[in-house]
Design an enzyme around this catalytic site. Structure first.
Site, short mmCIF file in Angstrom:
data_model
loop_
_atom_site.label_atom_id
_atom_site.label_comp_id
_atom_site.label_asym_id
_atom_site.label_seq_id
_atom_site.Cartn_x
_atom_site.Cartn_y
_atom_site.Cartn_z
N ASP A 165 -7.86 -4.18 -0.36
CA ASP A 165 -8.45 -4.45 -1.67
C ASP A 165 -8.38 -5.94 -2.02
O ASP A 165 -9.28 -6.48 -2.65
CB ASP A 165 -7.76 -3.62 -2.75
CG ASP A 165 -7.95 -2.14 -2.51
OD1 ASP A 165 -9.11 -1.72 -2.34
OD2 ASP A 165 -6.95 -1.41 -2.48
N HIS A 201 0.85 -1.18 0.00
CA HIS A 201 0.00 0.00 0.00
C HIS A 201 0.89 1.24 0.00
O HIS A 201 1.92 1.26 0.67
CB HIS A 201 -0.92 0.00 1.23
CG HIS A 201 -2.04 0.98 1.14
ND1 HIS A 201 -1.89 2.30 1.50
CD2 HIS A 201 -3.32 0.84 0.72
CE1 HIS A 201 -3.04 2.93 1.30
NE2 HIS A 201 -3.92 2.07 0.84
#
Length: 170
Positions: free
Chosen positions: A99, A42
């Protein structure tokens, strides 16, 4: 924002089968190959996405409860296992992010992939609306840089919709 969890499932479809994971792991580790694992690492959460920890638990609960037999879901769980134990991923902090898990969870629940971004936006609508209302109530319009700090009442009693004044229901 939006679309990342869909990209995860598209990648899973490209990999296709658990037996092909080693081929893709090799590609990830090859500096000459442009292939990237979607849903890993991320930009903001450099070590581990704290939201992913919660979503991982929820995803595993959903999968356990539904007892689904889905090759894509099985593939994703094996990819997760490798990413959490393989030195290459651990050393680079390439852990599954929110995600990765949200796409798997939504798929398991039968949500159409085309609706993932819609759900992403719907979940933010309340915040967007609150920010807009705060901005609209400013006596002097100015450029807004929302910090997402709630300044409203701490405690409020619940009033059922039927008991609310009509103008409050609009």
């Amino acid at each position: 924002h939006g679309g990342a969890n869909e990209a995860v499932l598209n990648m899973m479809a490209e990999i296709g089968d658990v037996s092909r994971i080693p081929e893709y792991i090799k590609r990830v580790k090859d500096p000459k190959d442009n292939f990237r694992l979607m849903g890993f690492g991320h930009r903001v959460y450099k070590a581990y996405d704290p939201r992913a920890k919660i979503m991982r638990t929820i995803t595993h609960q959903v999968l356990s409860h539904l007892k689904l037999v889905d090759p894509i879901l099985e593939l994703s769980m094996e990819l997760e296992r490798i990413a959490l134990t393989d030195e290459y991923f651990v050393k680079r902090n390439l852990y599954p992010n929110i995600d990765f898990y949200s796409g798997i969870c939504l798929r398991a629940m039968g949500v159409p992939v085309a609706m993932f971004t819609v759900l992403f936006a719907v979940a933010r609508t309340v915040g967007w609306t609150a920010q807009w209302l705060e901005m609209a109530m400013e006596p002097t319009p100015r450029i807004s840089r929302p910090r997402q700090i709630y300044k409203g009442a701490v405690d409020r009693d619940f009033v059922s919709i039927a008991s609310r004044p009509i103008q409050a229901r609009l």
